[in-house]
Design an enzyme around this catalytic site. Sequence first.
Site, mmCIF file in Angstrom:
data_model
loop_
_atom_site.group_PDB
_atom_site.id
_atom_site.type_symbol
_atom_site.label_atom_id
_atom_site.label_comp_id
_atom_site.label_asym_id
_atom_site.label_seq_id
_atom_site.Cartn_x
_atom_site.Cartn_y
_atom_site.Cartn_z
ATOM 1 N N TYR A 93 1.410 -1.438 -0.040
ATOM 2 C CA TYR A 93 0.080 0.002 0.116
ATOM 3 C C TYR A 93 1.044 1.626 -0.072
ATOM 4 O O TYR A 93 1.101 1.435 0.847
ATOM 5 C CB TYR A 93 -1.217 -0.256 1.238
ATOM 6 N N GLU B 127 -3.659 7.414 -4.287
ATOM 7 C CA GLU B 127 -3.840 5.987 -3.127
ATOM 8 C C GLU B 127 -3.974 5.015 -4.075
ATOM 9 O O GLU B 127 -4.323 4.827 -5.524
ATOM 10 C CB GLU B 127 -4.851 5.983 -2.574
#
Length: 380
Positions: A101, A190
């Site tokens: 991530y 993101e």
Amino acid sequence: MDLYEYQGKELFRRAGIPVSDGKLAVTAAEARAAAEELGGPVVVKAQVLTGGRGKAGGIKLAADPDEAEARAEEILGLDIRGHVVRKLWIEKASDIAKEYYLSVTFDRGAKQPLLMFTTQGGVDIEEVAASSPEALVRLHVDPFEGFQPWHARALVYRGGVEDANEQKQIAAIAERLYAAFVDFDAMLCEINPLIVTPAGEVKALDSKFTVDDNALFRHADIAEMRDPEAYPPEERAAREKDVTYVKLDGQVGILANGAGLGMSTLDVVALAGGAAANFCDLGGGGDAQTVVDALDIITGDPQVRAILFNIFGGITRCDEVARGILQALDQMTIDLPIVVRLDGTNAPEARELLEQAAPPNLHVETTMLSAARRAVELAG
Ligand code: GDP
Ligand code: MN
């Protein structure tokens, strides 16, 4: 403005962040054609402006064009938390060895952009932050200094990435993601998951990209990415008429002049035991046309049981707004109870005007709290 995954990936591609090839499809037949063109297994991905599509059945692998068409059939029209799927992104399927991530967002408290990285990607990042906060690397970037090579090194070392080849690729992606965040005036960039393939290639498998509305004038190409159909019809109408409108889920329709007063009105309605159905900001205006436009939008929402005007007359005088309300009610028929609270410049004149000429369903109150109580009672 939130971008769809495929739009965010287009910006990633421009920024030099590796993404898979894909094609947009709006019908199952187009999904099949896209799979044929891409060749090999594909992933059929619902394009909606909300996350967690995988869990909701909006992301499916397909081995061949036949399967792609069948999966597209299943996903199109699916309701994912109130967002109906009308578009699909058909992407060359990736083999996944690891899911990481990586994101850049604003930390308003620190007044700095914040990089976040963890090797525990793929899942809800909030879960990682709650269950294993030590696994989530948080690193601020001084906006004047900008992204420095040490930021990238700190992310991968603190994140526990041991493979040198991975470290190099993630460092490059972090630098480019930060550049994209700045260059495209983003508020959030993101990548979840940022994958490592079995061959050791790192790439962005998903994208969440939010661009600052106030900077869209600098990015005509991104402004054009806005999909009017992604918003509820009242919000679209409001945008066209330049009325600030936010849909909420209570019963009291709120019209206030100014965002601050609007927010306080939401609180006072809650204090009175009710809930706002929406929030409509008349801004500096209070003329008949502005009021008609706002009432049109508010009454288009079937959940509204009562309407509350909360007006503070500063530069805009209360009597002008009162005339605007009366003219608006002349032009349209509204059966719902309307509560009006006016205060500030020329408030007594305004109340007198309303009391003399107003229809029986219009109630004048002198304080914000009494007006909110009345509106909640009438809505109940
Ligand atoms: P989200 O659920 O809305 O966050 O959608 P994502 O694009 O992140 O996809 C959810 C999950 O689907 C990912 O975490 C992967 O596990 C899986 N997935 C997505 N694309 C692929 C792919 O190309 N290959 C494989 N094997 N899995 C994928
Ligand atoms: Mn994701």
